[in-house]
Design a protein around this motif. Structure first.
Motif, PDB file in Angstrom:
ATOM      1  N   GLN A   1       0.905  -1.144   0.000  1.00  0.00           N
ATOM      2  CA  GLN A   1       0.000   0.000   0.000  1.00  0.00           C
ATOM      3  C   GLN A   1       0.946   1.197   0.000  1.00  0.00           C
ATOM      4  OE1 GLN A   1      -2.475   0.473   3.533  1.00  0.00           O
ATOM      5  NE2 GLN A   1      -4.185   0.943   2.170  1.00  0.00           N
ATOM      6  N   GLY A   2       1.093   1.825  -1.154  1.00  0.00           N
ATOM      7  CA  GLY A   2       2.096   2.881  -1.300  1.00  0.00           C
ATOM      8  C   GLY A   2       3.484   2.295  -1.128  1.00  0.00           C
ATOM      9  N   ALA A   3       4.276   2.855  -0.222  1.00  0.00           N
ATOM     10  CA  ALA A   3       5.635   2.369   0.030  1.00  0.00           C
ATOM     11  C   ALA A   3       5.685   1.412   1.221  1.00  0.00           C
ATOM     12  CB  ALA A   3       6.573   3.544   0.272  1.00  0.00           C
ATOM     13  N   THR A   4       4.525   0.982   1.700  1.00  0.00           N
ATOM     14  CA  THR A   4       4.469   0.084   2.853  1.00  0.00           C
ATOM     15  C   THR A   4       4.153  -1.335   2.397  1.00  0.00           C
ATOM     16  OG1 THR A   4       3.676   1.893   4.231  1.00  0.00           O
ATOM     17  CG2 THR A   4       3.358  -0.334   5.079  1.00  0.00           C
ATOM     18  N   VAL A   5       4.995  -2.292   2.786  1.00  0.00           N
ATOM     19  CA  VAL A   5       4.760  -3.705   2.489  1.00  0.00           C
ATOM     20  C   VAL A   5       3.864  -4.274   3.587  1.00  0.00           C
ATOM     21  CG1 VAL A   5       5.825  -5.973   2.226  1.00  0.00           C
ATOM     22  CG2 VAL A   5       6.914  -3.958   1.206  1.00  0.00           C
ATOM     23  N   LEU A   6       2.690  -4.746   3.187  1.00  0.00           N
ATOM     24  CA  LEU A   6       1.710  -5.297   4.127  1.00  0.00           C
ATOM     25  C   LEU A   6       1.825  -6.806   4.245  1.00  0.00           C
ATOM     26  CD1 LEU A   6      -1.427  -3.323   2.871  1.00  0.00           C
ATOM     27  CD2 LEU A   6       0.185  -2.670   4.689  1.00  0.00           C
TER      28      LEU A   6
END
Length: 158
Positions: free
Chosen positions: A53-58
């Motif tokens: 999600q954007g630059a965040t790895v979920l």
């Protein structure tokens, strides 16, 4: 969570440090292992699928090809606050679709005992004897990709 994206990356990608951090926080830190225990010698040869999600790895899942037909799924992790929402299944199913596209026919994994039901729901079967890895109980699991037709899909053969 419809602003998320599945993306195949490799070590060196800008999201790779985020993937490593997630793998550490979810899979190694709770067991008391150091950050250095999160990487494998075959990282560069493995497929890395991340849910971002954007630059965040979920979430992430990796696959190491062992021959032309199959290999091992490993390091499947979803951010703890998001677990139980189907993101792990989404990752595994997307990875399997890519493996089929690339001609792989089977996959195996070492499942922590507490997540065996998750993989069974995705069509994996337990085989062999229980064993201990990273100091916790595991089971060998496998799935044939050749015979796995996803719901709503038709075979290309007529």
């Amino acid at each position: 969570m419809d602003d998320t994206e599945l993306l195949f990356i490799q070590p060196g990608h800008t999201l790779y440090p985020e993937e490593l951090e997630l793998r550490y926080r979810v899979l190694r830190e709770p067991l008391g292992f150091p950050r250095s225990a999160v990487t494998f010698p075959f990282e560069a040869q493995s497929l890395h699928l991340v849910l971002r999600q954007g630059a965040t790895v979920l979430g992430c899942v990796l696959f190491n090809p062992e021959d032309a037909h199959g290999g091992r799924l490993f390091q499947m992790a979803v951010s703890p606050p998001l677990q139980g929402r189907g993101l792990g299944a989404r990752l595994v199913i997307a990875l399997e679709e890519e493996l089929r596209r690339r001609g792989f026919t089977h996959v195996h994994l070492h499942a922590r005992a507490n997540v065996v039901p998750f993989y069974e729901r995705l069509g994996y079967e337990v085989y062999g004897e229980p064993f201990t890895e990273v100091n916790i109980p595991h089971r060998h699991m496998r799935k044939s990709l050749a015979s796995s037709i996803l719901p709503g899909r038709r075979s290309q053969e007529a």
